[in-house]
Design a protein around this motif. Structure first.
Motif, mmCIF file in Angstrom:
data_model
loop_
_atom_site.group_PDB
_atom_site.id
_atom_site.type_symbol
_atom_site.label_atom_id
_atom_site.label_comp_id
_atom_site.label_asym_id
_atom_site.label_seq_id
_atom_site.Cartn_x
_atom_site.Cartn_y
_atom_site.Cartn_z
ATOM 1 N N TYR A 105 0.812 -1.220 0.000
ATOM 2 C CA TYR A 105 0.000 0.000 0.000
ATOM 3 C C TYR A 105 0.846 1.271 0.000
ATOM 4 O O TYR A 105 0.365 2.339 -0.387
ATOM 5 C CB TYR A 105 -0.887 0.045 1.255
ATOM 6 C CG TYR A 105 -1.951 -1.007 1.330
ATOM 7 C CD1 TYR A 105 -3.155 -0.872 0.642
ATOM 8 C CD2 TYR A 105 -1.784 -2.135 2.130
ATOM 9 C CE1 TYR A 105 -4.141 -1.833 0.742
ATOM 10 C CE2 TYR A 105 -2.770 -3.102 2.228
ATOM 11 C CZ TYR A 105 -3.943 -2.939 1.534
ATOM 12 O OH TYR A 105 -4.930 -3.889 1.624
ATOM 13 N N LEU A 108 1.235 3.602 -3.104
ATOM 14 C CA LEU A 108 -0.035 4.250 -3.440
ATOM 15 C C LEU A 108 -0.334 5.401 -2.485
ATOM 16 O O LEU A 108 -0.740 6.489 -2.914
ATOM 17 C CB LEU A 108 -1.177 3.224 -3.395
ATOM 18 C CG LEU A 108 -1.560 2.563 -4.716
ATOM 19 C CD1 LEU A 108 -2.649 1.509 -4.489
ATOM 20 C CD2 LEU A 108 -2.056 3.600 -5.723
ATOM 21 N N MET A 126 -8.741 9.188 -7.023
ATOM 22 C CA MET A 126 -8.469 7.999 -7.835
ATOM 23 C C MET A 126 -7.518 7.051 -7.101
ATOM 24 O O MET A 126 -7.674 5.828 -7.139
ATOM 25 C CB MET A 126 -7.856 8.413 -9.180
ATOM 26 C CG MET A 126 -8.798 9.179 -10.086
ATOM 27 S SD MET A 126 -7.972 9.766 -11.598
ATOM 28 C CE MET A 126 -9.188 10.933 -12.223
ATOM 29 N N GLY A 127 -6.517 7.637 -6.426
ATOM 30 C CA GLY A 127 -5.598 6.817 -5.648
ATOM 31 C C GLY A 127 -6.315 6.122 -4.499
ATOM 32 O O GLY A 127 -6.046 4.951 -4.205
ATOM 33 N N ARG A 129 -9.414 5.188 -4.462
ATOM 34 C CA ARG A 129 -10.197 4.094 -5.052
ATOM 35 C C ARG A 129 -9.298 2.882 -5.317
ATOM 36 O O ARG A 129 -9.701 1.731 -5.096
ATOM 37 C CB ARG A 129 -10.833 4.567 -6.362
ATOM 38 C CG ARG A 129 -11.754 3.545 -7.017
ATOM 39 C CD ARG A 129 -12.243 4.096 -8.357
ATOM 40 N NE ARG A 129 -13.235 3.239 -8.982
ATOM 41 C CZ ARG A 129 -12.979 2.167 -9.709
ATOM 42 N NH1 ARG A 129 -11.715 1.783 -9.884
ATOM 43 N NH2 ARG A 129 -13.937 1.450 -10.246
ATOM 44 N N ALA A 130 -8.078 3.145 -5.781
ATOM 45 C CA ALA A 130 -7.136 2.046 -6.041
ATOM 46 C C ALA A 130 -6.768 1.325 -4.747
ATOM 47 O O ALA A 130 -6.622 0.097 -4.725
ATOM 48 C CB ALA A 130 -5.883 2.590 -6.728
ATOM 49 N N VAL A 131 -6.626 2.083 -3.645
ATOM 50 C CA VAL A 131 -6.319 1.458 -2.354
ATOM 51 C C VAL A 131 -7.472 0.566 -1.920
ATOM 52 O O VAL A 131 -7.265 -0.551 -1.414
ATOM 53 C CB VAL A 131 -6.038 2.535 -1.281
ATOM 54 C CG1 VAL A 131 -5.961 1.903 0.110
ATOM 55 C CG2 VAL A 131 -4.733 3.258 -1.586
ATOM 56 N N ASP A 133 -9.619 -0.971 -3.859
ATOM 57 C CA ASP A 133 -9.545 -2.171 -4.711
ATOM 58 C C ASP A 133 -8.519 -3.158 -4.164
ATOM 59 O O ASP A 133 -8.775 -4.372 -4.073
ATOM 60 C CB ASP A 133 -9.174 -1.773 -6.147
ATOM 61 C CG ASP A 133 -10.398 -1.470 -6.993
ATOM 62 O OD1 ASP A 133 -11.461 -2.056 -6.729
ATOM 63 O OD2 ASP A 133 -10.290 -0.638 -7.909
ATOM 64 N N MET A 134 -7.335 -2.641 -3.821
ATOM 65 C CA MET A 134 -6.275 -3.501 -3.313
ATOM 66 C C MET A 134 -6.668 -4.121 -1.977
ATOM 67 O O MET A 134 -6.422 -5.320 -1.731
ATOM 68 C CB MET A 134 -4.973 -2.698 -3.160
ATOM 69 C CG MET A 134 -3.777 -3.507 -2.688
ATOM 70 S SD MET A 134 -2.278 -2.500 -2.509
ATOM 71 C CE MET A 134 -1.957 -2.102 -4.227
ATOM 72 N N ASP A 143 -8.894 -11.619 -6.469
ATOM 73 C CA ASP A 143 -9.689 -10.615 -7.159
ATOM 74 C C ASP A 143 -11.059 -11.205 -7.505
ATOM 75 O O ASP A 143 -11.153 -12.196 -8.229
ATOM 76 C CB ASP A 143 -8.957 -10.164 -8.437
ATOM 77 C CG ASP A 143 -9.626 -8.959 -9.090
ATOM 78 O OD1 ASP A 143 -10.735 -8.593 -8.665
ATOM 79 O OD2 ASP A 143 -9.030 -8.400 -10.027
ATOM 80 N N SER A 176 -14.817 6.747 -7.811
ATOM 81 C CA SER A 176 -15.317 6.448 -9.157
ATOM 82 C C SER A 176 -15.847 7.708 -9.835
ATOM 83 O O SER A 176 -15.668 7.901 -11.040
ATOM 84 C CB SER A 176 -16.431 5.397 -9.072
ATOM 85 O OG SER A 176 -15.930 4.172 -8.574
ATOM 86 N N MET A 179 -12.955 9.607 -11.129
ATOM 87 C CA MET A 179 -12.283 8.925 -12.240
ATOM 88 C C MET A 179 -13.105 8.942 -13.521
ATOM 89 O O MET A 179 -12.575 9.209 -14.610
ATOM 90 C CB MET A 179 -11.985 7.474 -11.837
ATOM 91 C CG MET A 179 -11.270 6.656 -12.911
ATOM 92 S SD MET A 179 -10.909 4.970 -12.352
ATOM 93 C CE MET A 179 -9.706 5.284 -11.061
#
Length: 236
Positions: A105, A108, A126-127, A129-131, A133-134, A143, A176, A179
């Protein structure tokens, strides 16, 4: 073009200190002014920059600022300095760098905080949101291919409470929107999302710490059965 260091530095001024985490009184260690004149045969326009090396009067941290000016500027509008390194708008939590299991993490989060310092709110969202997801992939073990499916699986497995799901849903939807729909959130909303994201990641650390605490805590010894005391009947 001319570069002329000023012999007598200015007096102290108030500025944000990244190390102290708030505005402090800074000493102007050095001031360097640069200027250039443009002449178009009608009048002359001057532009320039003032570079200041600043030192916090509290922790002694050193930073640099640059203030640009133009002779055509409105004298009532003060110029906003640019700082090097950028002034920190949100401090990185200490626990983030203390746990090796969070290394995935870390990069990110570093980019998220850098975006926040530059007021790049969409990039920060956006970052975030990526965290999320991870984190969902880490919690589910793989996944799930779809965010909602992953949430449903975790909630069904009781690894996620309804309240936790609401928090994650809110942060994910905000990311989202930034993004896919070009939404630029207010800074208060951005900080709310980062609060949620940090909480989700930190919860995994706390769960591991709780398991370690259980393992290291001595078990309560079994209770000894109570001994019944016999009372002889007194002869009448």
């Amino acid at each position: 073009m001319s570069t002329k260091p000023r012999r007598k530095p200015e007096g102290p001024l108030w500025s944000h200190c990244n190390e102290c985490g708030h505005d402090t009184l800074h000493k102007v260690v050095k001031l360097v002014s640069r200027s250039r004149d443009y002449d178009d045969d009608r009048y002359t326009v001057s532009v320039g920059s003032n570079w200041r090396i600043l030192q916090c009067g509290g922790c002694q941290e050193v930073a640099m600022s640059r203030t640009d000016w133009c002779s055509e500027d409105d004298p009532h509008d003060s110029s906003v300095p640019t700082y090097f390194p950028p002034r920190v708008s949100r401090r990185k939590p200490e626990w983030l760098t203390k746990h090796p299991e969070l290394n995935d993490y870390l990069d990110l989060f570093e980019e998220i905080y850098a975006a926040l310092h530059a007021d790049s709110r969409r990039l920060a969202m956006m970052g975030a949101r990526a965290v999320i997801d991870m984190a969902m992939t880490q919690m589910a073990g793989s996944d799930q291919g779809n965010f909602t499916v992953g949430l449903n699986a975790l909630e069904a497995d009781r690894r996620l409470t309804q309240e936790e799901r609401k928090l994650i849903d809110a942060a994910f939807n905000a990311g989202s929107a930034a993004m896919h729909r070009g939404h630029k959130p207010a800074i208060e909303d951005v900080n709310t999302v980062i609060d949620i994201v940090e909480r989700v990641v930190h919860a995994e650390v706390l769960k591991k710490k709780a398991r370690e605490l259980v393992d290291s805590t001595p078990k309560r010894p079994p209770r000894k059965p109570k001994t019944k005391i016999k009372v002889d009947k007194v002869a009448q």
